[in-house]
Structures are given as structure tokens and as C-alpha cells.
Design a protein around this motif. Structure first.
Motif, PDB file in Angstrom:
ATOM      1  N   LEU A 153      -7.103  -7.392 -16.022  1.00 52.00           N
ATOM      2  CA  LEU A 153      -7.663  -7.037 -14.713  1.00 52.00           C
ATOM      3  C   LEU A 153      -7.062  -7.899 -13.608  1.00 52.00           C
ATOM      4  CD1 LEU A 153      -9.612  -5.131 -13.341  1.00 52.00           C
ATOM      5  CD2 LEU A 153     -11.437  -6.746 -13.782  1.00 52.00           C
ATOM      6  N   GLN A 154      -6.866  -9.156 -13.888  1.00 44.62           N
ATOM      7  CA  GLN A 154      -6.261 -10.057 -12.911  1.00 44.62           C
ATOM      8  C   GLN A 154      -4.812  -9.636 -12.628  1.00 44.62           C
ATOM      9  OE1 GLN A 154      -6.277 -14.163 -14.120  1.00 44.62           O
ATOM     10  NE2 GLN A 154      -6.661 -14.833 -12.027  1.00 44.62           N
ATOM     11  N   GLN A 155      -4.079  -9.272 -13.652  1.00 41.72           N
ATOM     12  CA  GLN A 155      -2.703  -8.811 -13.474  1.00 41.72           C
ATOM     13  C   GLN A 155      -2.666  -7.509 -12.680  1.00 41.72           C
ATOM     14  OE1 GLN A 155      -0.811 -11.721 -14.135  1.00 41.72           O
ATOM     15  NE2 GLN A 155       0.574  -9.993 -14.191  1.00 41.72           N
ATOM     16  N   GLU A 156      -3.605  -6.608 -12.940  1.00 34.48           N
ATOM     17  CA  GLU A 156      -3.665  -5.343 -12.212  1.00 34.48           C
ATOM     18  C   GLU A 156      -3.925  -5.586 -10.730  1.00 34.48           C
ATOM     19  OE1 GLU A 156      -3.416  -1.301 -11.655  1.00 34.48           O
ATOM     20  OE2 GLU A 156      -2.988  -2.406 -13.487  1.00 34.48           O
ATOM     21  N   LEU A 157      -4.806  -6.509 -10.433  1.00 29.41           N
ATOM     22  CA  LEU A 157      -5.104  -6.863  -9.050  1.00 29.41           C
ATOM     23  C   LEU A 157      -3.867  -7.437  -8.355  1.00 29.41           C
ATOM     24  CD1 LEU A 157      -7.362  -7.080  -6.918  1.00 29.41           C
ATOM     25  CD2 LEU A 157      -7.844  -9.335  -7.813  1.00 29.41           C
ATOM     26  N   LYS A 158      -3.160  -8.306  -9.031  1.00 28.53           N
ATOM     27  CA  LYS A 158      -1.941  -8.886  -8.467  1.00 28.53           C
ATOM     28  C   LYS A 158      -0.890  -7.803  -8.225  1.00 28.53           C
ATOM     29  CE  LYS A 158      -2.443 -13.487 -10.463  1.00 28.53           C
ATOM     30  NZ  LYS A 158      -1.896 -14.464 -11.402  1.00 28.53           N
ATOM     31  N   THR A 159      -0.775  -6.857  -9.144  1.00 28.37           N
ATOM     32  CA  THR A 159       0.187  -5.761  -8.998  1.00 28.37           C
ATOM     33  C   THR A 159      -0.151  -4.887  -7.802  1.00 28.37           C
ATOM     34  OG1 THR A 159       0.513  -5.741 -11.393  1.00 28.37           O
ATOM     35  CG2 THR A 159       1.233  -3.791 -10.185  1.00 28.37           C
ATOM     36  N   ILE A 160      -1.428  -4.584  -7.632  1.00 35.04           N
ATOM     37  CA  ILE A 160      -1.854  -3.755  -6.493  1.00 35.04           C
ATOM     38  C   ILE A 160      -1.506  -4.447  -5.184  1.00 35.04           C
ATOM     39  CG2 ILE A 160      -3.886  -2.882  -5.264  1.00 35.04           C
ATOM     40  CD1 ILE A 160      -5.115  -2.324  -8.043  1.00 35.04           C
ATOM     41  N   LEU A 173      -7.124  -0.593   3.322  1.00 35.92           N
ATOM     42  CA  LEU A 173      -6.973  -1.368   2.089  1.00 35.92           C
ATOM     43  C   LEU A 173      -7.812  -2.645   2.123  1.00 35.92           C
ATOM     44  CD1 LEU A 173      -3.121  -0.984   1.530  1.00 35.92           C
ATOM     45  CD2 LEU A 173      -4.937  -0.029   0.097  1.00 35.92           C
ATOM     46  N   GLN A 174      -7.859  -3.266   3.292  1.00 36.01           N
ATOM     47  CA  GLN A 174      -8.646  -4.488   3.434  1.00 36.01           C
ATOM     48  C   GLN A 174     -10.144  -4.191   3.268  1.00 36.01           C
ATOM     49  OE1 GLN A 174      -7.587  -6.508   7.005  1.00 36.01           O
ATOM     50  NE2 GLN A 174      -7.822  -8.493   6.059  1.00 36.01           N
ATOM     51  N   ARG A 175     -10.582  -3.086   3.850  1.00 36.88           N
ATOM     52  CA  ARG A 175     -11.981  -2.693   3.715  1.00 36.88           C
ATOM     53  C   ARG A 175     -12.317  -2.397   2.249  1.00 36.88           C
ATOM     54  NH1 ARG A 175     -12.412   2.127   6.236  1.00 36.88           N
ATOM     55  NH2 ARG A 175     -11.294   1.206   7.963  1.00 36.88           N
ATOM     56  N   ASN A 176     -11.414  -1.718   1.556  1.00 37.14           N
ATOM     57  CA  ASN A 176     -11.631  -1.442   0.137  1.00 37.14           C
ATOM     58  C   ASN A 176     -11.706  -2.729  -0.671  1.00 37.14           C
ATOM     59  OD1 ASN A 176     -11.692   1.314   0.509  1.00 37.14           O
ATOM     60  ND2 ASN A 176      -9.557   1.630  -0.061  1.00 37.14           N
ATOM     61  N   ALA A 177     -10.839  -3.678  -0.370  1.00 40.95           N
ATOM     62  CA  ALA A 177     -10.854  -4.962  -1.072  1.00 40.95           C
ATOM     63  C   ALA A 177     -12.162  -5.709  -0.814  1.00 40.95           C
ATOM     64  CB  ALA A 177      -9.661  -5.810  -0.639  1.00 40.95           C
ATOM     65  N   ILE A 191       3.414  -2.722   3.440  1.00 43.48           N
ATOM     66  CA  ILE A 191       2.819  -1.706   4.310  1.00 43.48           C
ATOM     67  C   ILE A 191       2.697  -2.261   5.722  1.00 43.48           C
ATOM     68  CG2 ILE A 191       0.718  -0.386   4.768  1.00 43.48           C
ATOM     69  CD1 ILE A 191       0.362  -0.091   1.797  1.00 43.48           C
ATOM     70  N   THR A 192       3.092  -1.446   6.709  1.00 39.36           N
ATOM     71  CA  THR A 192       3.049  -1.888   8.097  1.00 39.36           C
ATOM     72  C   THR A 192       2.092  -1.067   8.954  1.00 39.36           C
ATOM     73  OG1 THR A 192       4.937  -0.481   8.617  1.00 39.36           O
ATOM     74  CG2 THR A 192       5.403  -2.778   8.041  1.00 39.36           C
ATOM     75  N   ASP A 193       1.616   0.062   8.442  1.00 43.11           N
ATOM     76  CA  ASP A 193       0.695   0.915   9.197  1.00 43.11           C
ATOM     77  C   ASP A 193      -0.656   0.205   9.347  1.00 43.11           C
ATOM     78  OD1 ASP A 193      -0.529   3.072  10.451  1.00 43.11           O
ATOM     79  OD2 ASP A 193      -1.031   4.064   8.547  1.00 43.11           O
ATOM     80  N   PRO A 194      -1.074  -0.085  10.590  1.00 40.96           N
ATOM     81  CA  PRO A 194      -2.324  -0.835  10.796  1.00 40.96           C
ATOM     82  C   PRO A 194      -3.559  -0.133  10.222  1.00 40.96           C
ATOM     83  CG  PRO A 194      -1.112  -0.637  12.863  1.00 40.96           C
ATOM     84  CD  PRO A 194      -0.390   0.189  11.853  1.00 40.96           C
ATOM     85  N   LYS A 195      -3.607   1.189  10.320  1.00 41.48           N
ATOM     86  CA  LYS A 195      -4.764   1.912   9.783  1.00 41.48           C
ATOM     87  C   LYS A 195      -4.816   1.801   8.260  1.00 41.48           C
ATOM     88  CE  LYS A 195      -5.374   5.229  13.485  1.00 41.48           C
ATOM     89  NZ  LYS A 195      -5.471   6.639  13.855  1.00 41.48           N
ATOM     90  N   ARG A 196      -3.673   1.890   7.630  1.00 40.88           N
ATOM     91  CA  ARG A 196      -3.607   1.773   6.168  1.00 40.88           C
ATOM     92  C   ARG A 196      -3.967   0.354   5.728  1.00 40.88           C
ATOM     93  NH1 ARG A 196      -4.396   3.681   1.401  1.00 40.88           N
ATOM     94  NH2 ARG A 196      -2.798   3.194  -0.124  1.00 40.88           N
ATOM     95  N   ASN A 248       2.335  -4.422  -4.673  1.00 37.05           N
ATOM     96  CA  ASN A 248       2.856  -3.101  -4.305  1.00 37.05           C
ATOM     97  C   ASN A 248       2.545  -2.732  -2.859  1.00 37.05           C
ATOM     98  OD1 ASN A 248       3.866  -2.807  -6.874  1.00 37.05           O
ATOM     99  ND2 ASN A 248       2.198  -1.513  -7.588  1.00 37.05           N
ATOM    100  N   ASN A 249       1.457  -3.232  -2.310  1.00 35.39           N
ATOM    101  CA  ASN A 249       1.054  -2.902  -0.943  1.00 35.39           C
ATOM    102  C   ASN A 249       1.468  -3.973   0.064  1.00 35.39           C
ATOM    103  OD1 ASN A 249      -0.222  -0.418  -1.570  1.00 35.39           O
ATOM    104  ND2 ASN A 249      -1.964  -1.555  -2.387  1.00 35.39           N
TER     105      ASN A 249
END
Length: 110
Positions: A28-35, A51-55, A42-47, A38-39
Motif C-alpha cells: 500500500l505504501q508503494q502504491e501511494l508513492k507510485t500514485i 487530487l489534493q482534495r482526494n488525498a 501535472i500542471t493543470d490547477p483544477k486537476r 505519476n501525478n
């Protein structure tokens, strides 16, 4: 950026505390680091905001579920005797139970 890094660190701590530390399974820790890796570009402020809200939501869920487990362990009716359960319930709402009367050592009421 610092807010995102702070959330990332808190997520890693919470995942480690609940899942990785006890069973020594870093998946799970590795999956979190990968996510997060991978992101990273990203430069789109809305995206980024999404993502920050989801985290933050995931962090809140993990923290709340851990605290819920801890409270269930403390206030479990199976483990705790009835008098202690009543005392903790009274303390939770800001009350104290009256002292029990001891006929061998009577004391005046204050």
C-alpha cells in the motif's frame, strides 16, 4: 506545493501506522508513492486541486478509521466492567460520578 507534500507525508505515516508496520507488507505504501510519482508533472490547477482534495479525504478516512478502532478497543463493553463504562461515559460529557459510601470510613459531604 508544500501543502501537497505535507499531505503526502501524513498519508505515508498513517499508512505505515495502520498497514505497513504491523504486517510488514509495503504494498500500500508503494502504491501511494507510485500514485504521487505519476501525478508529479501535472500542471493543470483544477486537476491539482482535485487530487489534493482526494488525498485529504483519504487521509481523513484513514485517521478516522484508526481513531474509531482505538475508541472501540477502549470502550468495548466486553472488555470493560459496567462501573468503569459508566464512569467513562460520565467523564465524556463533563460529569463526575459521586464517591461510593464507605461505612467503615464515613466522611462529610463537601
Amino acid at each position: 506545493m508544500s501543502k501537497g507534500l505535507s499531505i503526502y507525508r501524513q498519508l505515508l505515516r498513517e499508512v505505515n501506522r495502520q498497514y505497513t508496520k504491523g504486517i510488514n507488507e509495503p504494498q500500500l505504501q508503494q502504491e501511494l508513492k507510485t500514485i504521487y510519482h505519476n501525478n508529479k508533472s501535472i500542471t493543470d490547477p483544477k486537476r491539482i486541486e482535485s487530487l489534493q482534495r482526494n488525498a485529504e479525504n483519504v487521509l481523513t478516512f484513514l485517521t478516522s478509521s484508526r481513531k474509531h478502532k482505538e475508541l472501540r478497543a477502549v470502550y468495548s463493553a466486553i472488555v470493560m466492567e459496567q462501573k468503569k463504562k459508566i464512569e467513562l461515559s460520565a467523564n465524556r460529557v463533563g460529569l463526575n460520578l459521586p464517591r461510593d459510601y464507605d461505612p467503615t470510613n464515613p466522611q462529610p459531604l463537601n
